[in-house]
Design a protein around this motif. Structure first.
Motif, PDB file in Angstrom:
ATOM      1  N   VAL A 388       0.745  -1.100  -0.061  1.00 46.42           N
ATOM      2  CA  VAL A 388       0.044  -0.024  -0.049  1.00 46.42           C
ATOM      3  C   VAL A 388       0.786   1.279  -0.009  1.00 46.42           C
ATOM      4  O   VAL A 388       0.316   2.311  -0.255  1.00 46.42           O
ATOM      5  CB  VAL A 388      -1.002   0.118   1.160  1.00 46.42           C
ATOM      6  CG1 VAL A 388      -2.041  -1.178   1.147  1.00 46.42           C
ATOM      7  CG2 VAL A 388      -0.284   0.108   2.448  1.00 46.42           C
ATOM      8  N   PHE A 389       2.155   1.217   0.438  1.00 46.26           N
ATOM      9  CA  PHE A 389       2.863   2.372   0.270  1.00 46.26           C
ATOM     10  C   PHE A 389       3.049   3.064  -1.052  1.00 46.26           C
ATOM     11  O   PHE A 389       3.334   4.000  -1.255  1.00 46.26           O
ATOM     12  CB  PHE A 389       4.350   1.864   0.712  1.00 46.26           C
ATOM     13  CG  PHE A 389       4.861   1.768   2.185  1.00 46.26           C
ATOM     14  CD1 PHE A 389       4.318   2.941   2.847  1.00 46.26           C
ATOM     15  CD2 PHE A 389       5.404   0.805   2.622  1.00 46.26           C
ATOM     16  CE1 PHE A 389       4.632   2.967   4.241  1.00 46.26           C
ATOM     17  CE2 PHE A 389       5.692   0.832   3.934  1.00 46.26           C
ATOM     18  CZ  PHE A 389       5.431   1.687   4.820  1.00 46.26           C
ATOM     19  N   ALA A 390       2.973   2.138  -2.203  1.00 47.64           N
ATOM     20  CA  ALA A 390       2.988   2.293  -3.818  1.00 47.64           C
ATOM     21  C   ALA A 390       1.566   2.558  -4.399  1.00 47.64           C
ATOM     22  O   ALA A 390       1.463   2.715  -5.415  1.00 47.64           O
ATOM     23  CB  ALA A 390       3.731   1.502  -4.308  1.00 47.64           C
ATOM     24  N   ASP A 391       0.493   2.461  -3.633  1.00 48.36           N
ATOM     25  CA  ASP A 391      -0.877   2.589  -4.014  1.00 48.36           C
ATOM     26  C   ASP A 391      -1.599   3.813  -3.441  1.00 48.36           C
ATOM     27  O   ASP A 391      -2.046   3.846  -2.295  1.00 48.36           O
ATOM     28  CB  ASP A 391      -1.697   1.339  -3.599  1.00 48.36           C
ATOM     29  CG  ASP A 391      -2.936   1.201  -4.312  1.00 48.36           C
ATOM     30  OD1 ASP A 391      -3.423   2.139  -4.833  1.00 48.36           O
ATOM     31  OD2 ASP A 391      -3.581   0.027  -3.986  1.00 48.36           O
ATOM     32  N   ARG A 392      -1.604   4.706  -4.400  1.00 45.44           N
ATOM     33  CA  ARG A 392      -2.224   6.142  -3.921  1.00 45.44           C
ATOM     34  C   ARG A 392      -3.546   6.163  -3.515  1.00 45.44           C
ATOM     35  O   ARG A 392      -4.018   6.824  -2.775  1.00 45.44           O
ATOM     36  CB  ARG A 392      -1.927   7.290  -5.069  1.00 45.44           C
ATOM     37  CG  ARG A 392      -0.569   7.763  -5.016  1.00 45.44           C
ATOM     38  CD  ARG A 392      -0.604   8.872  -6.100  1.00 45.44           C
ATOM     39  NE  ARG A 392      -0.582   8.379  -7.593  1.00 45.44           N
ATOM     40  CZ  ARG A 392      -1.144   9.089  -8.577  1.00 45.44           C
ATOM     41  NH1 ARG A 392      -1.502  10.404  -8.306  1.00 45.44           N
ATOM     42  NH2 ARG A 392      -0.959   8.854  -9.527  1.00 45.44           N
ATOM     43  N   GLU A 393      -4.386   5.188  -4.217  1.00 46.37           N
ATOM     44  CA  GLU A 393      -5.825   4.868  -3.704  1.00 46.37           C
ATOM     45  C   GLU A 393      -5.779   4.382  -2.180  1.00 46.37           C
ATOM     46  O   GLU A 393      -6.824   4.675  -1.784  1.00 46.37           O
ATOM     47  CB  GLU A 393      -6.344   3.859  -4.473  1.00 46.37           C
ATOM     48  CG  GLU A 393      -6.457   4.344  -6.067  1.00 46.37           C
ATOM     49  CD  GLU A 393      -7.457   3.622  -6.981  1.00 46.37           C
ATOM     50  OE1 GLU A 393      -7.941   2.475  -6.407  1.00 46.37           O
ATOM     51  OE2 GLU A 393      -7.597   3.659  -8.151  1.00 46.37           O
TER      52      GLU A 393
END
Length: 409
Positions: A388-393
């Motif tokens: 999730v660190f790389a998931d802007r959503e």
């Protein structure tokens, strides 16, 4: 008006265990209380089910390289398009939860200024202005047929300034002073060859100790510091001997050099995400295919350097070094570092340790009383699911300087 963030699990950036249900009070842009009871009638931001972390910091960005590099170097893009790409990069960086960045070469103070003024959304930007590099060294991106005297014409005053060619101690002093005149808060030098280079090898050393020491002297006189792009250990040793305070990349660092860095209090900022980006799609960035071959040679070395630096007690920051038009997944660096070390180690590098490297430890980097209220909320814990660190959503809340700039709860 005071605002309470309530109902979330708080990870303060200090490396301790997350605290469930901890309230955070924000007043006048700062954190004034962590924990305690929320008074009746207070303004409340319900963060139930979220994990709050300090605003993320990317210590190695290149906003001035937000477009296709080949098209940019060969003047195939209008200034308007270049600016649009840079503005979009600033906005998506903030949207991803990065409330502060250190631009390590490529922007003019004008970009930092329009972001700071609020005219365009973006993170807090510290920058070095143009990188100082030697003629034909890393950072001199012109094609071989272009006269060296023409390189300065790639600058776009008020927007972009990639590098200043610097040869000899006198030129170093003049260009260091010029970088500070343009608004730099630190200096960056290229002291070895690089991956994205056209005229050198990774094994090359660049600048003499005397040249590097002049930059250190000028930075010290302003209460600033010098960081260096460096891959091979000969270049790292030269830079340490000259008094620099930070090394970018460091893909050959071993136990011996790490011990020297620890002794001299020199930090390391590894940059793995850009390596994976180059290996995945070098053409979209606007680079020739052989650059991917160079990238492949440094990835494992950079991972080994992280472990050597940890063993030696070196402060390790975190930087993505993303270049080109596809910089949407800035959090990839934390995902990769979570695998190299742990999610908590990656988060602390991207918050507290980066704040220390940037000289902002008194202001940002942790969720503590007195710090600026830069706070990011994920809909699930990134410590449990680092993807999730790389998931802007999955970034559902971003608070910058006490102001809510993103809220998709």
């Amino acid at each position: 008006m005071p605002m309470w963030l309530v109902g979330a699990t708080v990870v303060d950036g200090l490396g301790g265990e997350p605290v469930a249900g901890q309230a955070v009070l924000v007043e006048d842009g700062r954190i004034t209380q962590v924990g305690g009871h929320v008074p009746a009638g207070a303004e409340v931001l319900d963060c139930a089910g979220m994990t709050l972390v300090p605003g993320l910091i990317d210590a190695h960005v290149h906003f001035g390289m937000s477009s296709n590099l080949q098209a940019s170097v060969t003047r195939q893009l209008s200034v308007a398009e270049l600016a649009a790409d840079m503005f979009a990069n600033c906005a998506q960086t903030l949207d991803a939860g990065f409330t502060t960045v250190r631009d390590t070469g490529g922007i003019d103070n004008g970009l930092a200024g329009v972001v700071a003024s609020g005219k365009i959304p973006g993170p807090r930007i510290l920058h070095c202005g143009p990188v100082l590099c030697q003629t034909g060294g890393h950072g001199h991106l012109a094609p071989e047929w272009e006269p060296t005297a023409d390189w300065v014409h790639h600058e776009i005053p008020g927007l972009r300034a990639w590098t200043m060619l610097t040869d000899g101690p006198d030129a170093m002093r003049r260009n260091a002073r010029e970088a500070f005149r343009r608004g730099a808060s630190f200096l960056k030098l290229c002291v070895t060859g690089g991956v994205v280079s056209f005229h050198d090898k990774l094994s090359d050393t660049q600048f003499t100790q005397e040249e590097i020491a002049v930059a250190v002297e000028e930075a010290t006189a302003r209460g600033a510091y010098v960081t260096v792009h460096a891959h091979n250990n000969a270049g790292v040793r030269n830079a340490i001997a000259a008094g620099v305070k930070c090394v970018e990349h460091g893909s050959e660092i071993d136990d011996e050099v790490a011990a020297l860095m620890s002794e001299k209090d020199v930090a390391l900022v590894p940059t793995l995400a850009v390596i994976d980006m180059v290996l995945a799609d070098v053409a979209t960035i606007g680079l020739p295919a052989h650059i991917a071959e160079r990238a492949l040679t440094v990835r494992d070395g950079m991972i080994n350097a992280i472990h050597a630096a940890r063993r030696a007690g070196v402060r390790i920051g975190l930087g993505s070094d993303l270049i080109g038009p596809n910089q949407r997944n800035r959090g990839d660096e934390l995902v990769i570092r979570s695998k190299v070390e742990t999610p908590m180690a990656a988060l602390v590098s991207a918050t507290r340790e980066n704040a220390e490297i940037l000289g902002l430890a008194e202001e940002i980097g942790t969720i503590e009383v007195g710090k600026r209220a830069d706070i990011v909320g994920f809909d699930v814990s990134p410590l449990d699911d680092p993807s999730v660190f790389a998931d802007r959503e999955r970034v559902t809340l971003v608070v910058q300087n006490g102001t809510v700039v993103k809220d998709t709860r």
